[in-house]
Design an enzyme around this catalytic site. Sequence first.
Site, PDB file in Angstrom:
ATOM      1  N   LYS A 118      32.575 -29.939  -6.753  1.00 29.02           N
ATOM      2  CA  LYS A 118      32.742 -28.492  -6.946  1.00 29.02           C
ATOM      3  C   LYS A 118      32.595 -27.819  -5.596  1.00 29.02           C
ATOM      4  O   LYS A 118      31.883 -28.330  -4.719  1.00 29.02           O
ATOM      5  CB  LYS A 118      31.663 -27.943  -7.884  1.00 29.02           C
ATOM      6  CG  LYS A 118      32.013 -26.607  -8.498  1.00 29.02           C
ATOM      7  CD  LYS A 118      32.847 -26.781  -9.749  1.00 29.02           C
ATOM      8  CE  LYS A 118      33.409 -25.490 -10.276  1.00 29.02           C
ATOM      9  NZ  LYS A 118      34.065 -25.677 -11.586  1.00 29.02           N
ATOM     10  N   ASP A 158      38.671 -22.027 -10.293  1.00 28.24           N
ATOM     11  CA  ASP A 158      37.537 -21.673 -11.160  1.00 28.24           C
ATOM     12  C   ASP A 158      37.448 -20.142 -11.080  1.00 28.24           C
ATOM     13  O   ASP A 158      38.454 -19.501 -10.746  1.00 28.24           O
ATOM     14  CB  ASP A 158      36.244 -22.366 -10.689  1.00 28.24           C
ATOM     15  CG  ASP A 158      35.115 -22.275 -11.707  1.00 28.24           C
ATOM     16  OD1 ASP A 158      35.104 -23.067 -12.673  1.00 28.24           O
ATOM     17  OD2 ASP A 158      34.224 -21.404 -11.566  1.00 28.24           O
TER      18      ASP A 158
END
Length: 437
Positions: A118, A158
């Site tokens: 991430k 995201d």
Amino acid sequence: MDGVIANNPGEKEFHQAVLEVAEKLIPFIEENPQYSKLKILERLVEPERVIMFRVPWQDDAGEVQINKGYRVEYNSAIGPYKGGLRFHPSVTLSILKFLGFEQILKNSLTTLPMGGGKGGSNFNPKGKSDNEIMRFCQSFMSELYRHIGPNTDVPAGDIGVGGKEIGFLFGQYKKLKNEFTGILTGKGREWGGSLMRPEATGFGNVYFAQEMLATKGDSFKGKTVAISGFGNVSWGAAIKATELGGKVVTISGPDGYIYDPNGISGEKIEYMLELRATNNDVVAPYAEEFDVEFFPNKRPWEQKVDIALPCAIQNELNADDAKKLVANGVMCVSEGANMPCTPEAIELFQEAKILYGPGKAANAGGVAVSGLEMSQNSLRFSWTAEEVDQKLQRIMKDIHASCIKYGTDGEYTDYVKGANIAGFVKVADAMIAQGLV
Ligand code: NDP
Ligand code: 2IT
């Protein structure tokens, strides 16, 4: 947990994500001593690599701005690091470690060969012009490009990173490397993107909820649905929930929520895309546009609904919200966002024996279609929307079946336990096979 807290001081979102997993995994690990002997869980909580960098850029007024950039390359036991980039002022290392840690197990659940990662920045897209966003993305990629690659690490979107940002990031990578490769997913359909990727997270979440409802012989038909957020995931969830016969009555933003008793469908769903594209961070204009009620600074969970789909951000549904939902007879909560329900809220749902699907299972459809995009890029081929949708439905069914397999005790399925154990086993076995690396 004491070790995790001592080694990662102050990272409260990260502690929360690890605790939720450890609680369910430790009894299983005790029954399977090969995992404890080789300290698999202790190794899993430590990222393989964390990259932190400076992102300098110039705003439209000519002022120099500096943001923090990150990529957490968490675990590559079953495939290249894979996971989104978040651009939001709340981004810290703790947030990205919680998301990266969850991503390891989520990606494992998809059945596709993807490790966990991430990244992102504390950059705030709110109020920025497209030129500012482009300059920021170019600066961000000027450092990130040396750490990623189609067989190493493949980022995606995201919060705050959608098709536009992926385009700017991809363009800069291509220029620096002189290579057209599947380095990011969520690309435009004309330049290597998969059909259905924008819809995938929201559709997948509804497919997962549909599987949960089917265990009770029920479905979306005739049900009222509360959705939070108004971004990519909420949009996809609203389309599919409506298509399956549900009535979506709320969406929300950081400013509050709107309640539309006639249902958010058709052009109203498309209006969400307009709201999102303004970079203004508000949902209130929907109330004016469609003449419905706006509840400033409130959350949608106070409304009486059958199904709740939290699709905005972490910790957006707490114990008080859960009490209201349960008192109003909610039957199913399926997480489109990552960790939107607090631990206390989850406990209340599980005590009330309602269907509760945790994000790492319920929102895995997004990264699953990212995995399919990687396959299409490797093949230099593209599947039709129907083919991708069919594969997505298959994957969500399989994830649900894995949760049932590992999470059912008597009548009740603990989907948190099921998802954590099923996701863990594959990664743990790969780590054992690959030795102490
Ligand atoms: P978007 O940026 O498209 O949308 C997020 C939305 O939620 C924005 O409209 C955002 O507004 C809003 N929001 C932020 N804070 C709050 C709040 N406190 N209350 C209500 N709304 C809020 O992001 P995504 O839709 O992509 O992501 C939503 C969630 O889904 C995140 O938790 C993400 O991690 C998760 N997710 C996303 C996947 C994907 O493929 N995109 C895959 C799996 C999970 P603003 O940005 O203006 O604050
Ligand atoms: O949280 C997530 O799973 C995502 N933001 C999607 C990640 C991806 O690589 O598609």
